[in-house]
Scaffold this motif. Structure first.
Motif, mmCIF file in Angstrom:
data_model
loop_
_atom_site.group_PDB
_atom_site.id
_atom_site.type_symbol
_atom_site.label_atom_id
_atom_site.label_comp_id
_atom_site.label_asym_id
_atom_site.label_seq_id
_atom_site.Cartn_x
_atom_site.Cartn_y
_atom_site.Cartn_z
ATOM 1 N N ARG A 165 0.824 -1.212 0.000
ATOM 2 C CA ARG A 165 0.000 0.000 0.000
ATOM 3 C C ARG A 165 0.859 1.263 0.000
ATOM 4 N NH1 ARG A 165 -5.269 -0.603 3.938
ATOM 5 N NH2 ARG A 165 -6.047 -2.618 3.212
ATOM 6 N N ALA A 166 1.904 1.260 0.819
ATOM 7 C CA ALA A 166 2.778 2.434 0.868
ATOM 8 C C ALA A 166 3.501 2.621 -0.461
ATOM 9 C CB ALA A 166 3.777 2.299 2.008
ATOM 10 N N LEU A 169 1.128 4.184 -2.880
ATOM 11 C CA LEU A 169 0.951 5.597 -2.558
ATOM 12 C C LEU A 169 2.111 6.437 -3.101
ATOM 13 C CD1 LEU A 169 -0.456 7.891 -0.802
ATOM 14 C CD2 LEU A 169 1.154 7.249 0.986
ATOM 15 N N LEU A 170 3.321 5.971 -2.879
ATOM 16 C CA LEU A 170 4.500 6.714 -3.337
ATOM 17 C C LEU A 170 4.604 6.722 -4.858
ATOM 18 C CD1 LEU A 170 6.953 5.319 -0.652
ATOM 19 C CD2 LEU A 170 6.280 7.721 -0.877
ATOM 20 N N ASP A 205 2.162 6.242 -7.163
ATOM 21 C CA ASP A 205 1.061 6.920 -7.841
ATOM 22 C C ASP A 205 0.946 8.386 -7.430
ATOM 23 O OD1 ASP A 205 0.579 4.428 -8.904
ATOM 24 O OD2 ASP A 205 -1.070 3.959 -7.527
ATOM 25 N N GLY A 206 1.507 8.739 -6.272
ATOM 26 C CA GLY A 206 1.380 10.113 -5.789
ATOM 27 C C GLY A 206 2.524 11.017 -6.161
ATOM 28 N N ARG A 207 3.541 10.473 -6.836
ATOM 29 C CA ARG A 207 4.686 11.298 -7.208
ATOM 30 C C ARG A 207 4.366 12.140 -8.438
ATOM 31 N NH1 ARG A 207 8.632 11.782 -10.766
ATOM 32 N NH2 ARG A 207 10.695 12.489 -10.067
ATOM 33 N N MET A 246 5.447 13.103 1.064
ATOM 34 C CA MET A 246 5.159 11.738 0.636
ATOM 35 C C MET A 246 5.752 10.730 1.615
ATOM 36 S SD MET A 246 3.297 12.041 -2.022
ATOM 37 C CE MET A 246 3.279 10.346 -2.582
ATOM 38 N N ALA A 256 3.612 10.724 4.715
ATOM 39 C CA ALA A 256 2.322 10.089 4.420
ATOM 40 C C ALA A 256 2.460 8.574 4.336
ATOM 41 C CB ALA A 256 1.749 10.649 3.116
ATOM 42 N N ALA A 257 3.560 8.100 3.728
ATOM 43 C CA ALA A 257 3.772 6.652 3.618
ATOM 44 C C ALA A 257 3.988 6.028 4.992
ATOM 45 C CB ALA A 257 4.959 6.365 2.709
ATOM 46 N N LEU A 304 0.659 5.853 6.766
ATOM 47 C CA LEU A 304 -0.156 4.751 6.233
ATOM 48 C C LEU A 304 0.269 3.430 6.863
ATOM 49 C CD1 LEU A 304 -1.002 4.109 2.496
ATOM 50 C CD2 LEU A 304 -0.194 2.273 3.956
#
Length: 271
Positions: free
Chosen positions: A19-20, A23-24, A26-28, A48, A51-52, A55
Motif C-alpha cells: 500500500r505504501a 501511494l508513493l 502513484d502520488g509522485r 510523501m 504520508a507513507a 499509512l
C-alpha cells in the motif's frame, strides 16, 4: 515464536509495504525533479515520506495496537507485545526525487530485539523481497509465483562486484570516496545504487557480490539484512560486531570476510 504469528506478521508487512509503495508510486508528480523553486521538490518528497509512514503505522497499529514502532519519519512507540516494527517508508529519497527506479519501502518486525520478518518493496522494479527468520528469502515479481533467493557463489575478491553508499555531508562523503578509491583496484568494480534496502536485496538475489556502507540507521538495513542472511549471505559491521551506524557489510561467504577486513584496515568505520 509460532509459525502462525510469523505468517501474520509477514502478511501484515507485505500489505503495508504494498500500500505504501502504491501511494508513493502513484502520488509522485511527474515533474517533481524540475519544480521551479528549490524547496518545493524536497517539500513534496518529505510530505510523501511522512504520508507513507503514517499509512504503514496506522495499518499495523489498527491490527496490532500493542506493538512498538521505530520509523525514519519519527514513529517511536515502545509497545507492550514484544514486537517492534522498524520502518523506512522511502529508502532512496534522492532516486525518488529524480525519478530513478531504485527506491523502496522497507518494513521489518523485531521480537525482543531480533529481526524475525523483513519485507522490501521496490515498486518501480515491480519486485518485492521478503524473509522470515529461518525460512529462507523469497521474491515476487514479473515471474509467476514466489522465487527463492540465493546469493552468488563467491568469486575471488578481485572479481567481486560491490555496492556502497555515500553520506550527504560533504566532508564525510569525501572520506568515503577515498575508501572507495582504495577498494576499486582490488575489486571487479563498485556500484552506488542509492538505496541500502535494495542493495542488500540485490546481494540476496545474486546481483551483487557484496555491499558496505557507513552511517546507516536501523530502519535502513533491518529488513534487507534479514533477507540477505536468509539468502545465504553473511552480514555484520566491524569484525565481530552486528551492523551499525559505524559500518554495515554484507556479502557472499568468501567475499564478506576479506571485504570486511579491508574496510577495517582502511578505516571505513570512521569519518
Amino acid at each position: 515464536m509460532s509459525d502462525a504469528l510469523h505468517r501474520d506478521l509477514l502478511a501484515l508487512a507485505q500489505e503495508a509495504a504494498r500500500r505504501a509503495g502504491a501511494l508513493l508510486r502513484d502520488g509522485r508528480p511527474a515533474d517533481l525533479a524540475v519544480a521551479k523553486t528549490k524547496s518545493s521538490p524536497i517539500d513534496v518528497v518529505t510530505e510523501m515520506d511522512i504520508a507513507a509512514e503514517k499509512l504503514i503505522t496506522d495499518l499495523i497499529s489498527g491490527r496490532r495496537p500493542d506493538d512498538g514502532f521505530l520509523g525514519e519519519e519519527g514513529a517511536s512507540v515502545q509497545g507492550t507485545s514484544g514486537i517492534r516494527w522498524v520502518i523506512d517508508p522511502l529508502d532512496g529519497t534522492v532516486n525518488y526525487l529524480y525519478g530513478l527506479p531504485t527506491w523502496a519501502v522497507s518494513i521489518a518486525a523485531e521480537r525482543d530485539g531480533e529481526t524475525v520478518v523483513g519485507v522490501v518493496a521496490a515498486p518501480m522494479r515491480g519486485e518485492t523481497y521478503h524473509a522470515v527468520r529461518g525460512g529462507g528469502a523469497w521474491a515476487t515479481g514479473a515471474w509467476e509465483g514466489e522465487r527463492a533467493l540465493a546469493c552468488r557463489p563467491a568469486p575471488p575478491l578481485d572479481q567481486a562486484l560491490v555496492s556502497t553508499g555515500f553520506n550527504y555531508v560533504t566532508e564525510v562523503r569525501a572520506h568515503q570516496a577515498g575508501i572507495a578509491a582504495r577498494l576499486i583496484p582490488l575489486l571487479r568494480d563498485i556500484r552506488r545504487g542509492g538505496s541500502a534496502a535494495v542493495d542488500l536485496c540485490d546481494v540476496a538475489c545474486g546481483r551483487l557480490d557484496g555491499y558496505y556502507e557507513r552511517g546507516l540507521h536501523a530502519w535502513d538495513h533491518a529488513a534487507g539484512d534479514l533477507i540477505a542472511r536468509e539468502a545465504g549471505a553473511l552480514t555484520g559491521g566491524r569484525p565481530g560486531e552486528r551492523p551499525s551506524r559505524e559500518l554495515t557489510v554484507a556479502g557472499a561467504p568468501g567475499v564478506f570476510e576479506p571485504l570486511q577486513r579491508l574496510l577495517e584496515d582502511f578505516g571505513a568505520w570512521h569519518d
